[in-house]
Scaffold this active site. Structure first.
Site, PDB file in Angstrom:
ATOM      1  N   LYS A 176       0.868  -1.181   0.000  1.00  0.00           N
ATOM      2  CA  LYS A 176       0.000   0.000   0.000  1.00  0.00           C
ATOM      3  C   LYS A 176       0.901   1.226   0.000  1.00  0.00           C
ATOM      4  O   LYS A 176       1.471   1.596   1.024  1.00  0.00           O
ATOM      5  CB  LYS A 176      -0.927   0.041   1.217  1.00  0.00           C
ATOM      6  CG  LYS A 176      -1.980   1.156   1.046  1.00  0.00           C
ATOM      7  CD  LYS A 176      -2.589   1.640   2.324  1.00  0.00           C
ATOM      8  CE  LYS A 176      -1.899   2.808   2.964  1.00  0.00           C
ATOM      9  NZ  LYS A 176      -1.813   4.059   2.168  1.00  0.00           N
ATOM     10  N   GLY A 229       7.180   5.651   8.045  1.00  0.00           N
ATOM     11  CA  GLY A 229       6.283   6.797   8.212  1.00  0.00           C
ATOM     12  C   GLY A 229       6.513   7.431   9.567  1.00  0.00           C
ATOM     13  O   GLY A 229       7.599   7.333  10.138  1.00  0.00           O
ATOM     14  N   SER A 230       5.462   8.061  10.102  1.00  0.00           N
ATOM     15  CA  SER A 230       5.626   8.803  11.355  1.00  0.00           C
ATOM     16  C   SER A 230       5.720   7.850  12.543  1.00  0.00           C
ATOM     17  O   SER A 230       5.241   6.715  12.497  1.00  0.00           O
ATOM     18  CB  SER A 230       4.449   9.750  11.559  1.00  0.00           C
ATOM     19  OG  SER A 230       3.293   8.995  11.870  1.00  0.00           O
ATOM     20  N   GLY A 234       3.585   4.503  13.340  1.00  0.00           N
ATOM     21  CA  GLY A 234       4.398   3.301  13.525  1.00  0.00           C
ATOM     22  C   GLY A 234       4.057   2.580  14.822  1.00  0.00           C
ATOM     23  O   GLY A 234       4.007   1.351  14.874  1.00  0.00           O
ATOM     24  N   GLU A 251      10.445   2.050  10.261  1.00  0.00           N
ATOM     25  CA  GLU A 251      11.406   3.107   9.941  1.00  0.00           C
ATOM     26  C   GLU A 251      10.674   4.425  10.159  1.00  0.00           C
ATOM     27  O   GLU A 251       9.836   4.807   9.356  1.00  0.00           O
ATOM     28  CB  GLU A 251      11.819   2.936   8.468  1.00  0.00           C
ATOM     29  CG  GLU A 251      13.085   3.640   8.136  1.00  0.00           C
ATOM     30  CD  GLU A 251      14.172   3.236   9.084  1.00  0.00           C
ATOM     31  OE1 GLU A 251      14.619   4.112   9.824  1.00  0.00           O
ATOM     32  OE2 GLU A 251      14.524   2.038   9.112  1.00  0.00           O
ATOM     33  N   CYS A 285      13.448  11.775   6.096  1.00  0.00           N
ATOM     34  CA  CYS A 285      13.620  11.401   7.506  1.00  0.00           C
ATOM     35  C   CYS A 285      15.062  11.592   7.919  1.00  0.00           C
ATOM     36  O   CYS A 285      15.361  11.673   9.100  1.00  0.00           O
ATOM     37  CB  CYS A 285      13.101  10.004   7.796  1.00  0.00           C
ATOM     38  SG  CYS A 285      13.711   8.778   6.696  1.00  0.00           S
ATOM     39  N   GLU A 386       9.827  16.283  15.222  1.00  0.00           N
ATOM     40  CA  GLU A 386      10.090  16.202  13.782  1.00  0.00           C
ATOM     41  C   GLU A 386       9.112  17.127  13.051  1.00  0.00           C
ATOM     42  O   GLU A 386       7.900  16.980  13.182  1.00  0.00           O
ATOM     43  CB  GLU A 386       9.912  14.765  13.274  1.00  0.00           C
ATOM     44  CG  GLU A 386      10.238  14.658  11.790  1.00  0.00           C
ATOM     45  CD  GLU A 386      10.222  13.219  11.280  1.00  0.00           C
ATOM     46  OE1 GLU A 386       9.215  12.533  11.470  1.00  0.00           O
ATOM     47  OE2 GLU A 386      11.237  12.801  10.674  1.00  0.00           O
TER      48      GLU A 386
HETATM   49  C1  UN1 Z   1      14.069   9.016   3.812  1.00  0.00           C
HETATM   50  O1  UN1 Z   1      14.242  10.203   3.998  1.00  0.00           O
HETATM   51  O2  UN1 Z   1      13.014   8.480   4.157  1.00  0.00           O
HETATM   52  O3  UN1 Z   1      19.765   8.922   2.981  1.00  0.00           O
HETATM   53  C2  UN1 Z   1      15.048   8.177   3.120  1.00  0.00           C
HETATM   54  C3  UN1 Z   1      19.034   9.552   2.217  1.00  0.00           C
HETATM   55  C4  UN1 Z   1      18.258   8.800   1.164  1.00  0.00           C
HETATM   56  C5  UN1 Z   1      17.073   8.126   1.736  1.00  0.00           C
HETATM   57  C6  UN1 Z   1      16.251   8.931   2.656  1.00  0.00           C
HETATM   58  N1  UN1 Z   1      19.116   7.810   0.556  1.00  0.00           N
HETATM   59  O4  UN1 Z   1      18.912  10.752   2.270  1.00  0.00           O
END
Ligand code: UN1
Length: 497
Positions: A176, A229-230, A234, A251, A285, A386
């Site tokens: 999804k 996601g957040s 999560g 993650e 992230c 965040e």
């Molecule tokens: C993300 O921001 O969810 O390291 C992944 C990085 C990228 C991946 C980011 N290769 O900035």
């Protein structure tokens, strides 16, 4: 021009949601354009997809891993040949500039090559036995149907990070994608199918979290869930999945610090900070959201960062001149603007930016200025939560120890960085920073796919994507002992006199 309608992809066929409901996605740089119409799926649609994936599992898990890998390697070439078209799709659906969209796709190609070649490795462990005439080894086996819930910020790369290791291990997939950027998942799967992936091995369900994500997490025939996601979502995913003892890989958020010591190359720092704080409009992230700078160099460094931030060209990512695109949607824009207000209320100083951009064509998109807050204290919410937008908080410190302590004093721990020419300081930071990724003299973004990716504390639950670790979430270890002595040999522990 009417927008393309994307149906769910189940058992190799395009199928409308049973309830007949759809939703549309608009271009975040110009909301007059509908980029696609998608199925608003519910539990029944998810169930159909899981049944298709379950039916495809026996045959797919029986294909030798090197052959599964060859399909991924062929897919890598097909994605490469369509990189320009897919980059445009990606920019239109989630807003990042074309050059960054190309990077997102290159990351998927890299993962297809890496996971594809893993089909010929997938090493187990072979060790000597305690007993004579006994052999022992361990092998990886596929688990079954895996459920993937992916975000919109790296819509092709992160779908690839999850899907391709799952496939090379011999699992089948229901994905999804994030509702704001599903087209890139269709593009990725289209290449896999053309490369020879059998029907039902990957199935796509679109929709929102409560309607489509939750039934996937709760489906009894989906033993593995991988979610990016957040942290709030999560946690919910983890709780729901725990009831059925599922294997869950999370993650989640970050609040990534970049430390600057007085001996750093200030020009290099300026370039790194501007790229890592404002690239992808701060919606990574791994984005740098805290600049933890030694007081001795704070003044000149921050002045240069502000000057460069002011000059960044914000606009439609399809325009070759654009350096920073829009926020992904109106809700995110409001959220980030809310943090700008909050930061001022908390007593931080707005060094630059802070406002929405509405000049000319920008009025039709979710644009805002690159923003720098100075005078931030580590206790402020803008230094702890965040934000997921182009907002940098500058915190001044007096020593390396203080810098590392401030860096670690948040809930998250994904990526961290230090700029220094002092090797002793670099090593102390490398070991002391609580994060899954550390950079020395480079900013917090830009992880490569062949090293483990993930974080500590509230950023995750101990798993790592990518790198050799990517197989762990998607395979089950089996240890095999073969006794060829022809007699009952009791294990050493059962043989103690
Ligand atoms: C993300 O921001 O969810 O390291 C992944 C990085 C990228 C991946 C980011 N290769 O900035």
């Amino acid at each position: 021009m009417s927008a393309t309608v994307y149906k769910n992809f189940i058992g190799g066929e395009s199928i409308a949601s049973r309830a007949g409901k759809t939703f549309e996605r608009r271009n975040p740089a110009d909301t007059r354009e509908v980029v696609g119409v998608f199925q608003e799926s519910d539990a029944e649609d998810v169930d159909a997809a899981v049944r298709a994936a379950k039916a495809a599992f026996p045959a797919w898990s029986g294909v030798p891993a090197p052959q599964r890998g060859e399909i991924l390697l062929r897919a890598a070439e097909i994605i490469q040949s369509r990189k320009d078209r897919y980059s445009r799709d990606l920019t239109r659906e989630m807003g990042k500039p074309l050059f960054e969209a190309g990077g997102d796709i290159v990351e998927a190609i890299g993962m297809a090559q890496y996971a594809g070649s893993e089909g010929r490795r997938m090493h187990g462990v072979t060790t000597p036995s305690e007993l004579p005439n006994k052999f022992q080894m361990s092998i990886r086996q596929p688990i079954g149907v895996v459920g993937l819930i992916t975000p919109w910020n790296f819509p092709m790369a992160i779908a690839a990070w999850k899907m391709l290791p799952a496939l090379v291990c011999g699992n089948t997939v229901v994905i999804k994608p994030g509702e704001d950027a599903a087209i890139s998942t269709y593009n990725l799967v289209e290449c896999l199918v053309e490369a020879g992936l059998p029907p039902g091995v990957v199935n796509i369900i679109t929709g929102h979290g409560p309607g489509a994500g939750q039934p996937l997490v709760e489906h009894p025939d989906v033993p593995v869930i991988s979610f990016t996601g957040s942290t709030a979502t999560g946690r919910l995913v983890y709780e729901l999945a725990a009831r059925q003892l599922k294997r869950v890989s999370l993650e989640l958020g970050g609040k990534n610090p970049l430390i600057v010591m007085p001996d750093a190359d200030i020009d290099l720092v300026m370039q790194g900070v501007v790229w890592a704080a404002f690239g992808t409009t701060g919606q990574r992230c791994t984005a740098t959201s805290r600049l933890i700078v030694h007081r001795e160099v704070a003044g000149p460094l921050v002045a240069r960062i502000i000057a460069r931030a002011r000059s960044l060209r914000v606009g439609n990512g399809l325009d070759a001149e654009t350096e920073m695109g829009p926020l992904v949607n109106a809700t995110q824009l409001e959220r980030v603007l809310g943090y700008i207000e909050l930061g001022q209320q908390e007593g931080a100083t707005l060094g630059c930016g802070g406002g929405r951009l509405r000049d000319g064509d920008l009025a039709h998109g979710h644009f805002m200025q690159p923003t720098v807050f100075t005078g931030v204290r580590p206790t402020m919410r803008i230094a702890r939560e965040e934000i997921f937008g182009p907002v940098l908080s500058v915190i001044e410190v007096d020593s390396l120890d203080e810098a590392v302590a401030v860096a670690n004093d948040v809930a998250y721990g994904l990526s961290a960085s230090i700029y220094t020419r002092d090797i002793n300081a670099a090593f102390r930071a490398m070991l002391g920073l609580q994060s899954g990724i550390v950079y020395i003299n480079a900013p917090t973004i830009g992880a490569e796919i062949h090293l483990p990716f993930g974080g500590v504390k509230a950023t995750g639950n101990g798993h790592r994507e990518a790198g050799p670790t990517m197989l762990d979430v998607f395979s089950e270890w089996k240890s095999v002992y073969i006794d060829y002595s022809g007699s009952l040999q009791r294990a050493q522990i059962d043989n103690i006199a």
